[in-house]
Design an enzyme around this catalytic site. Structure first.
Site, PDB file in Angstrom:
ATOM      1  N   LYS A   1       0.846  -1.213   0.000  1.00  9.84           N
ATOM      2  CA  LYS A   1       0.000   0.000   0.000  1.00  9.84           C
ATOM      3  C   LYS A   1       0.868   1.243   0.000  1.00  9.84           C
ATOM      4  CE  LYS A   1      -1.772   1.507   4.115  1.00  9.84           C
ATOM      5  NZ  LYS A   1      -1.370   2.898   4.393  1.00  9.84           N
ATOM      6  N   ASN A   2       1.842   1.287   0.903  1.00  8.69           N
ATOM      7  CA  ASN A   2       2.596   2.531   1.078  1.00  8.69           C
ATOM      8  C   ASN A   2       3.634   2.759  -0.021  1.00  8.69           C
ATOM      9  OD1 ASN A   2       1.060   3.076   3.251  1.00  8.69           O
ATOM     10  ND2 ASN A   2       2.595   2.546   4.798  1.00  8.69           N
TER      11      ASN A   2
ATOM     12  N   CYS B   1      -4.835  12.614  13.490  1.00  7.52           N
ATOM     13  CA  CYS B   1      -5.553  11.359  13.270  1.00  7.52           C
ATOM     14  C   CYS B   1      -5.379  10.470  14.486  1.00  7.52           C
ATOM     15  CB  CYS B   1      -5.090  10.675  12.000  1.00  7.52           C
ATOM     16  SG  CYS B   1      -3.507   9.912  12.163  1.00  7.52           S
TER      17      CYS B   1
ATOM     18  N   ARG C   1       0.523  14.327  13.462  1.00  5.06           N
ATOM     19  CA  ARG C   1       0.967  14.119  12.085  1.00  5.06           C
ATOM     20  C   ARG C   1       0.913  15.375  11.211  1.00  5.06           C
ATOM     21  NH1 ARG C   1      -1.252   8.641   9.670  1.00  5.06           N
ATOM     22  NH2 ARG C   1       0.684   8.716   8.504  1.00  5.06           N
TER      23      ARG C   1
ATOM     24  N   ASP D   1       4.593   0.437  12.049  1.00  3.55           N
ATOM     25  CA  ASP D   1       3.386  -0.202  11.502  1.00  3.55           C
ATOM     26  C   ASP D   1       3.247  -1.666  11.919  1.00  3.55           C
ATOM     27  OD1 ASP D   1       2.676   2.161  10.318  1.00  3.55           O
ATOM     28  OD2 ASP D   1       3.420   1.628   8.321  1.00  3.55           O
TER      29      ASP D   1
ATOM     30  N   ARG E   1      -8.562  -0.795   4.602  1.00  4.79           N
ATOM     31  CA  ARG E   1      -7.715   0.234   3.983  1.00  4.79           C
ATOM     32  C   ARG E   1      -6.350  -0.342   3.599  1.00  4.79           C
ATOM     33  NH1 ARG E   1      -7.054   5.542   7.258  1.00  4.79           N
ATOM     34  NH2 ARG E   1      -5.765   5.823   5.417  1.00  4.79           N
TER      35      ARG E   1
HETATM   36  N1  EPU Z   1       6.305  14.569  10.905  1.00 10.84           N
HETATM   37  C1  EPU Z   1       6.325  15.903  11.229  1.00 10.84           C
HETATM   38  N2  EPU Z   1       6.218  16.806  10.229  1.00 10.84           N
HETATM   39  C2  EPU Z   1       6.093  16.431   8.921  1.00 10.84           C
HETATM   40  C3  EPU Z   1       6.077  15.077   8.590  1.00 10.84           C
HETATM   41  C4  EPU Z   1       6.191  14.156   9.631  1.00 10.84           C
HETATM   42  O1  EPU Z   1       6.441  16.278  12.387  1.00 10.84           O
HETATM   43  O2  EPU Z   1       5.976  17.311   8.047  1.00 10.84           O
HETATM   44  C5  EPU Z   1       6.422  13.571  11.997  1.00 10.84           C
HETATM   45  C6  EPU Z   1       5.176  12.714  12.131  1.00 10.84           C
HETATM   46  O3  EPU Z   1       4.188  13.340  12.897  1.00 10.84           O
HETATM   47  C7  EPU Z   1       5.745  11.469  12.778  1.00 10.84           C
HETATM   48  C8  EPU Z   1       7.123  11.355  12.134  1.00 10.84           C
HETATM   49  O4  EPU Z   1       7.414  12.652  11.622  1.00 10.84           O
HETATM   50  O5  EPU Z   1       5.872  11.676  14.151  1.00 10.84           O
HETATM   51  C9  EPU Z   1       7.265  10.358  11.011  1.00 10.84           C
HETATM   52  O6  EPU Z   1       6.161  10.455  10.156  1.00 10.84           O
HETATM   53  P1  EPU Z   1       6.249  10.188   8.604  1.00 10.84           P
HETATM   54  O7  EPU Z   1       6.117  11.485   7.880  1.00 10.84           O
HETATM   55  O8  EPU Z   1       7.415   9.346   8.263  1.00 10.84           O
HETATM   56  O9  EPU Z   1       4.914   9.375   8.368  1.00 10.84           O
HETATM   57  P2  EPU Z   1       4.034   9.411   7.070  1.00 10.84           P
HETATM   58  O10 EPU Z   1       4.904   9.617   5.891  1.00 10.84           O
HETATM   59  O11 EPU Z   1       2.875  10.299   7.272  1.00 10.84           O
HETATM   60  C10 EPU Z   1       4.248   6.867   6.475  1.00 10.84           C
HETATM   61  C11 EPU Z   1       3.305   5.720   6.301  1.00 10.84           C
HETATM   62  C12 EPU Z   1       2.724   5.329   7.661  1.00 10.84           C
HETATM   63  C13 EPU Z   1       3.881   4.928   8.570  1.00 10.84           C
HETATM   64  C14 EPU Z   1       4.874   6.088   8.682  1.00 10.84           C
HETATM   65  C15 EPU Z   1       6.104   5.756   9.489  1.00 10.84           C
HETATM   66  C16 EPU Z   1       2.491   6.069   4.053  1.00 10.84           C
HETATM   67  C17 EPU Z   1       1.363   6.425   3.159  1.00 10.84           C
HETATM   68  N3  EPU Z   1       2.255   6.100   5.372  1.00 10.84           N
HETATM   69  O12 EPU Z   1       3.465   7.931   7.033  1.00 10.84           O
HETATM   70  O13 EPU Z   1       1.898   4.202   7.425  1.00 10.84           O
HETATM   71  O14 EPU Z   1       3.390   4.626   9.857  1.00 10.84           O
HETATM   72  O15 EPU Z   1       5.307   6.489   7.359  1.00 10.84           O
HETATM   73  O16 EPU Z   1       6.761   4.674   8.946  1.00 10.84           O
HETATM   74  O17 EPU Z   1       3.573   5.740   3.589  1.00 10.84           O
HETATM   75  C18 EPU Z   1       0.101   2.719   7.871  1.00 10.84           C
HETATM   76  O18 EPU Z   1       0.328   2.180   6.777  1.00 10.84           O
HETATM   77  O19 EPU Z   1      -0.674   2.208   8.729  1.00 10.84           O
HETATM   78  C19 EPU Z   1       0.758   3.989   8.185  1.00 10.84           C
HETATM   79  C20 EPU Z   1       0.293   4.808   9.128  1.00 10.84           C
END
Ligand code: EPU
Length: 416
Positions: free
Chosen positions: A22-23, A115, A120, A303, A395
């Protein structure tokens, strides 16, 4: 709304095939916005989140056909907006921001809210786009971004962010000059995207390390590419075998993407043998409690934190599970405790004292991975578990109840 009814206590046995990630699929499909023509994506999983991104791309003007092999043509982009109702159902919709600004010079994307797993924010995506020369305004709950042409820059991410790295990597492919992403995310999904972008004519190097260099090009061309196997789905089935004392061969997965989980499962006493195209996971022994700390890749994935907690709930001893990625990712704890787990939360740590048996109970899913954890707990528990709100699990897990039933689990989906 559907629910799962699970009669626990069956040992899982047999083979299960893992779907596309998915990701990885979500950013690959978003990258179709970077050029006109028909892009072809193989191994697209059949998931609700994929339907959401298809709706989003369709709304922008993309033509889409196919299923597991999906073809997307974004020759004719009619609008540059990701509306609230789609971003609200799937935060990863923000992945269209970088490609739209890079190719169309503008984008209007609803600002994702908090969320179930944490606040996030997307501040790092926005700051990086500004560093590339985009003007960003926040208006009426929307991110409005504009740039006649982005220009390369050196960007340091304060926190390793997966979709942030992906968004900016996509944007930088069409920027003038060279972009350097420091403290970039190293997840396999980022590598899958970089390889796909290079297949489109981009010049991306260093993906999979924490410094990614992107030399901007003037245009990109369509690509035919394949989504990597879903390492989180694979990890979930590995834990399913372990928690039921089963013997399951997981096919179509890349064990090399799961080193942290494999190490922890082996420490816990589970046998994992590599086989062609996957791994055979055999439980049936006493599960030893082990400590787990989530970290960016190649650390233990957040995850899989909820799922490993279900396993530790029946471990021998005490396990300390530390969540370092998201601030609120223990929503499954209260539900696991309703099934007899003994867990104490102290800030970002959950202290899990293993019990001999979990007991079936009605429980409620709060997010995707929490739901997976409750399914696993239900498989191991004595008696009946009713898991409500399974739309969360749809999802991210294709037909989980069918794949588990084929392994011998007593699980069915019923209308609640
Ligand atoms: N963060 C910030 N600011 C930003 C971006 C991130 O503070 O602008 C923080 C987040 O709040 C979090 C940390 O950085 O504390 C890491 O978040 P990240 O941005 O890496 O998460 P994401 O890209 O939103 C993806 C996956 C998630 C997975 C995380 C961590 C996708 C679509 N989603 O989310 O997947 O948990 O990386 O590996 O790739 C899931 O599949 O269930 C899922 C939540």
């Amino acid at each position: 709304m559907d629910k799962f009814v699970i009669q626990g206590g069956r040992k899982l046995q047999g083979e299960v095939r893992i779907s596309g990630s998915k990701n990885a699929a979500l950013p690959l499909l978003a990258s179709s916005l970077l050029c006109g023509g028909w892009n072809t994506y193989h191994n697209i999983p059949d998931l609700v989140d994929i339907k959401t991104i298809k709706r989003l791309l369709g709304n922008l003007g993309a033509e889409i056909e196919g299923g597991e092999t999906l073809r997307v043509n974004t020759d004719d982009i009619k609008r540059c907006e990701a509306p609230y109702h789609l971003v609200r159902t799937m935060r990863a919709s923000v992945l269209v921001l970088g490609p739209l600004v890079a190719r169309m010079g503008r984008a209007r994307v609803s600002l994702p809210g908090g969320c179930a797993i944490g606040a996030r924010p997307v501040n790092l995506h926005l700051k990086a786009l500004q560093d590339l020369g985009a003007e960003i305004d926040l208006r009426d709950g929307y991110i409005e971004a504009r740039a006649s042409r982005l220009r390369g820059a050196t960007i340091y991410f304060d926190i390793s962010t997966v979709t942030g790295t992906e968004n900016i990597m996509m944007a930088a492919t069409l920027a003038r000059g060279t972009t350097v992403l420091e403290n970039a995310a190293k997840e396999p999904e980022v590598v899958n995207l970089a390889e796909t972008l290079n297949g489109m004519g981009a010049k991306v190097s260093g993906a999979g390390t924490d410094v990614i260099v992107i030399e901007g090009v003037d245009t990109l061309h369509p690509v035919e590419t394949t989504v990597i196997p879903d390492r989180i789905e694979a990890g979930t089935y590995m834990i399913a075998s372990a928690i039921t004392g089963g013997d399951v061969t997981i096919r179509g997965c890349r064990l090399g993407h799961l080193d942290a989980l494999v190490t922890k499962l082996k420490e816990a006493g589970i046998s994992i043998e590599p086989v062609e195209d996957g791994a055979r996971v055999t439980g049936g022994v006493e599960i030893r409690s082990v400590d787990v700390k989530t970290l960016p890749y190649p650390g233990f994935p957040t995850d899989l934190q909820a799922q490993v907690m279900a396993l530790m709930a029946i471990g021998k001893g005490v396990s300390v599970i530390t969540e370092t990625i998201f601030e609120n990712r223990f929503m499954h704890v209260g539900e696991l405790m309703r099934m007899g787990a003994v867990v104490k939360i102290e800030g970002s740590r959950a202290i899990v004292r293993g019990v001999k048996k979990l007991k079936g109970a009605p429980v409620m899913a709060t997010d995707l991975r929490a739901s997976a954890s409750l399914v696993l707990a239900g498989l191991a528990a004595e008696g009946r578990t009713d898991l409500l709100r399974v739309y969360h699990i749809d999802r991210g897990y294709h037909a989980i109840e069918k794949k588990l039933a084929a392994l011998g689990a007593d699980i069915s989906r019923v209308k609640d």
